[in-house]
Design a protein around this motif. Structure first.
Motif, PDB file in Angstrom:
ATOM      1  N   VAL A 113       0.861  -1.182   0.000  1.00  0.00           N
ATOM      2  CA  VAL A 113       0.000   0.000   0.000  1.00  0.00           C
ATOM      3  C   VAL A 113       0.897   1.231   0.000  1.00  0.00           C
ATOM      4  CG1 VAL A 113      -1.948  -1.111   1.135  1.00  0.00           C
ATOM      5  CG2 VAL A 113      -0.130  -0.085   2.516  1.00  0.00           C
ATOM      6  N   ALA A 114       0.292   2.386  -0.245  1.00  0.00           N
ATOM      7  CA  ALA A 114       1.063   3.631  -0.313  1.00  0.00           C
ATOM      8  C   ALA A 114       0.886   4.444   0.957  1.00  0.00           C
ATOM      9  CB  ALA A 114       0.626   4.450  -1.524  1.00  0.00           C
ATOM     10  N   LEU A 115       1.954   5.107   1.372  1.00  0.00           N
ATOM     11  CA  LEU A 115       1.914   6.072   2.452  1.00  0.00           C
ATOM     12  C   LEU A 115       1.954   7.454   1.808  1.00  0.00           C
ATOM     13  CD1 LEU A 115       4.485   4.465   4.941  1.00  0.00           C
ATOM     14  CD2 LEU A 115       2.019   4.044   4.752  1.00  0.00           C
ATOM     15  N   VAL A 116       0.922   8.273   2.031  1.00  0.00           N
ATOM     16  CA  VAL A 116       0.789   9.540   1.316  1.00  0.00           C
ATOM     17  C   VAL A 116       0.763  10.714   2.288  1.00  0.00           C
ATOM     18  CG1 VAL A 116      -0.463   8.404  -0.557  1.00  0.00           C
ATOM     19  CG2 VAL A 116      -1.741   9.463   1.311  1.00  0.00           C
ATOM     20  N   ASP A 117       1.085  11.896   1.749  1.00  0.00           N
ATOM     21  CA  ASP A 117       1.010  13.115   2.558  1.00  0.00           C
ATOM     22  C   ASP A 117      -0.409  13.666   2.507  1.00  0.00           C
ATOM     23  OD1 ASP A 117       0.706  14.294   0.084  1.00  0.00           O
ATOM     24  OD2 ASP A 117       2.469  15.589   0.236  1.00  0.00           O
ATOM     25  N   ASP A 118      -0.608  14.881   3.039  1.00  0.00           N
ATOM     26  CA  ASP A 118      -1.959  15.437   3.124  1.00  0.00           C
ATOM     27  C   ASP A 118      -2.566  15.730   1.763  1.00  0.00           C
ATOM     28  OD1 ASP A 118      -1.950  15.284   5.853  1.00  0.00           O
ATOM     29  OD2 ASP A 118      -1.265  17.343   6.162  1.00  0.00           O
ATOM     30  N   ASN A 119      -1.722  15.801   0.719  1.00  0.00           N
ATOM     31  CA  ASN A 119      -2.216  16.045  -0.627  1.00  0.00           C
ATOM     32  C   ASN A 119      -2.376  14.759  -1.435  1.00  0.00           C
ATOM     33  OD1 ASN A 119      -2.314  18.886  -0.320  1.00  0.00           O
ATOM     34  ND2 ASN A 119      -0.097  19.006  -0.666  1.00  0.00           N
ATOM     35  N   GLY A 120      -2.178  13.618  -0.786  1.00  0.00           N
ATOM     36  CA  GLY A 120      -2.341  12.342  -1.467  1.00  0.00           C
ATOM     37  C   GLY A 120      -1.147  11.911  -2.280  1.00  0.00           C
ATOM     38  N   VAL A 121      -0.022  12.621  -2.149  1.00  0.00           N
ATOM     39  CA  VAL A 121       1.186  12.270  -2.902  1.00  0.00           C
ATOM     40  C   VAL A 121       1.936  11.159  -2.165  1.00  0.00           C
ATOM     41  CG1 VAL A 121       3.404  13.102  -3.768  1.00  0.00           C
ATOM     42  CG2 VAL A 121       1.393  14.583  -3.854  1.00  0.00           C
ATOM     43  N   ALA A 122       2.231  10.065  -2.861  1.00  0.00           N
ATOM     44  CA  ALA A 122       2.922   8.929  -2.246  1.00  0.00           C
ATOM     45  C   ALA A 122       4.361   9.298  -1.926  1.00  0.00           C
ATOM     46  CB  ALA A 122       2.879   7.724  -3.175  1.00  0.00           C
ATOM     47  N   ILE A 123       4.789   8.987  -0.709  1.00  0.00           N
ATOM     48  CA  ILE A 123       6.174   9.227  -0.319  1.00  0.00           C
ATOM     49  C   ILE A 123       6.868   7.939   0.128  1.00  0.00           C
ATOM     50  CG2 ILE A 123       5.756  11.626   0.313  1.00  0.00           C
ATOM     51  CD1 ILE A 123       5.699  10.769   3.230  1.00  0.00           C
ATOM     52  N   SER A 124       6.119   6.826   0.146  1.00  0.00           N
ATOM     53  CA  SER A 124       6.721   5.532   0.453  1.00  0.00           C
ATOM     54  C   SER A 124       5.684   4.437   0.219  1.00  0.00           C
ATOM     55  CB  SER A 124       7.226   5.479   1.896  1.00  0.00           C
ATOM     56  OG  SER A 124       8.069   4.360   2.093  1.00  0.00           O
ATOM     57  N   LEU A 125       6.143   3.182   0.238  1.00  0.00           N
ATOM     58  CA  LEU A 125       5.272   2.014   0.131  1.00  0.00           C
ATOM     59  C   LEU A 125       5.431   1.182   1.393  1.00  0.00           C
ATOM     60  CD1 LEU A 125       5.956   0.904  -3.567  1.00  0.00           C
ATOM     61  CD2 LEU A 125       4.132   2.393  -2.731  1.00  0.00           C
ATOM     62  N   PHE A 126       4.371   0.419   1.729  1.00  0.00           N
ATOM     63  CA  PHE A 126       4.395  -0.366   2.966  1.00  0.00           C
ATOM     64  C   PHE A 126       3.761  -1.719   2.708  1.00  0.00           C
ATOM     65  CE2 PHE A 126       2.895  -1.269   7.396  1.00  0.00           C
ATOM     66  CZ  PHE A 126       4.147  -1.257   8.000  1.00  0.00           C
ATOM     67  N   ASN A 127       4.353  -2.754   3.269  1.00  0.00           N
ATOM     68  CA  ASN A 127       3.859  -4.101   3.055  1.00  0.00           C
ATOM     69  C   ASN A 127       2.489  -4.283   3.714  1.00  0.00           C
ATOM     70  OD1 ASN A 127       3.519  -7.022   3.081  1.00  0.00           O
ATOM     71  ND2 ASN A 127       5.688  -7.102   2.529  1.00  0.00           N
ATOM     72  N   ARG A 128       1.529  -4.756   2.927  1.00  0.00           N
ATOM     73  CA  ARG A 128       0.162  -4.874   3.423  1.00  0.00           C
ATOM     74  C   ARG A 128       0.052  -5.826   4.614  1.00  0.00           C
ATOM     75  NH1 ARG A 128      -4.575  -3.856   0.747  1.00  0.00           N
ATOM     76  NH2 ARG A 128      -3.439  -3.684  -1.229  1.00  0.00           N
ATOM     77  N   ARG A 129       0.830  -6.898   4.621  1.00  0.00           N
ATOM     78  CA  ARG A 129       0.697  -7.881   5.692  1.00  0.00           C
ATOM     79  C   ARG A 129       1.191  -7.353   7.034  1.00  0.00           C
ATOM     80  NH1 ARG A 129       5.011 -10.394   2.732  1.00  0.00           N
ATOM     81  NH2 ARG A 129       7.005 -10.198   3.835  1.00  0.00           N
ATOM     82  N   ASP A 130       1.887  -6.198   7.030  1.00  0.00           N
ATOM     83  CA  ASP A 130       2.367  -5.608   8.280  1.00  0.00           C
ATOM     84  C   ASP A 130       1.385  -4.595   8.857  1.00  0.00           C
ATOM     85  OD1 ASP A 130       4.764  -7.030   8.425  1.00  0.00           O
ATOM     86  OD2 ASP A 130       5.763  -5.645   7.058  1.00  0.00           O
TER      87      ASP A 130
END
Length: 290
Positions: A113-130
């Motif tokens: 999944v994506a980790l986004v800022d307040d404007n919805g811009v992705a700044i990293s990815l994260f493993n869904r199972r975690d």
């Protein structure tokens, strides 16, 4: 001759004037020999992630923030993360398709999944199972530690998602739930008790099967012989067939003894290869209780 002389003098003056006029003009240059003039370039304003910083204490353990899980250190996000000044920030967890990513982005993986800022811009990815391990779901906001660490030999920044208070206090239970969900092939609730026992292939009383099989399991006590001080044996039945007798010497005795007679939430057998040189098989039986 006087008239001829005057005409000649006039012609000479005109010739000199024409030559002077021609000399003052720039020499013609072929089109393909013109000097290259670069077109004016307008550089876009460098995007700075819109992130809320918060005060949350954490300490570094083995190169990472305590009670956290690292996000992917994708090289694309380094330009954005390098501008983050705060030690701890708030991000939102969204599906990749709902995040703002580059037009040529092709790395779409359902496992992340994506980790986004307040404007919805992705700044990293994260493993869904975690997600469960850190105590959050898609759509929720989480706190992240902003850390520095090696990445392809360079010093880069990355995010480490901090666990919620509940997740930090129940790490062992959450880890066990994840492990048993994987082994049992189904989503197991949090807080169950598990009892496990192995049965050699030569002692297997049911039809042999590969991989994983779901059973109807039950347990009962065997009567203790008169005068015996031994612990009563436990009989484990699978699909109505007595599959294993568990004695007090078995390490799994206590786990089964705590739930004798109870209806299991689930009962699964897994076929495994033995580590013995004869390459025999055995069955791992896992029983879940409330």
């Amino acid at each position: 001759m006087g008239k001829f002389s005057r005409l000649l003098e006039k012609a000479l003056k005109k010739s000199v004037a024409d030559a002077a006029s021609q000399a003052s003009r720039p020499s013609p240059v072929r089109t393909n020999q013109n000097a290259f003039q670069p077109a004016p370039v307008t550089y876009p304003t460098r995007y700075v992630p819109s992130l809320r910083s918060i005060e949350r204490r954490w300490r570094i353990v083995d190169g990472d923030a305590e009670n956290s899980v690292k996000a992917a250190a994708c090289s694309y996000f380094q330009d954005l993360l390098s501008q983050v000044i705060a030690d701890t920030v708030i991000v939102r967890v969204v599906e990749q398709k709902d995040a703002k990513l580059p037009d040529d982005w092709t790395y779409i993986n359902d496992s992340e999944v994506a980790l986004v800022d307040d404007n919805g811009v992705a700044i990293s990815l994260f493993n869904r199972r975690d997600l469960e391990f850190v105590g959050c779901e898609v759509g929720e906001y989480v706190a992240c530690a902003v850390l520095r660490g090696p990445y392809h030999g360079d010093n880069c920044k990355f995010l480490s998602v901090l666990m919620s208070d509940f997740a930090a206090e129940h790490q062992d239970e959450i880890s066990e739930r994840k492990r048993m969900s994987r082994l049992m092939g189904m989503d197991m609730p949090l807080g169950l008790d598990y009892a496990e026992v192995n049965i050699d292939g030569v002692e297997w009383q049911l039809d042999h099967h590969p991989d994983r099989k779901l059973h109807t399991g039950s347990t009962r006590w065997l009567p203790v012989p008169k005068g015996s001080k031994a612990k009563p044996h436990i009989v484990l039945s699978l699909d109505g067939v007595d599959a294993r007798e568990i004695t007090g010497r078995n390490m799994c005795y206590g786990a089964f003894a705590a739930h004798v007679g109870e209806q299991p939430v689930a009962c699964v057998s897994l076929q495994r290869e033995s580590l013995a040189s004869n390459s025999s098989i055995y069955y791992k039986i896992m029983v879940a209780y409330k």
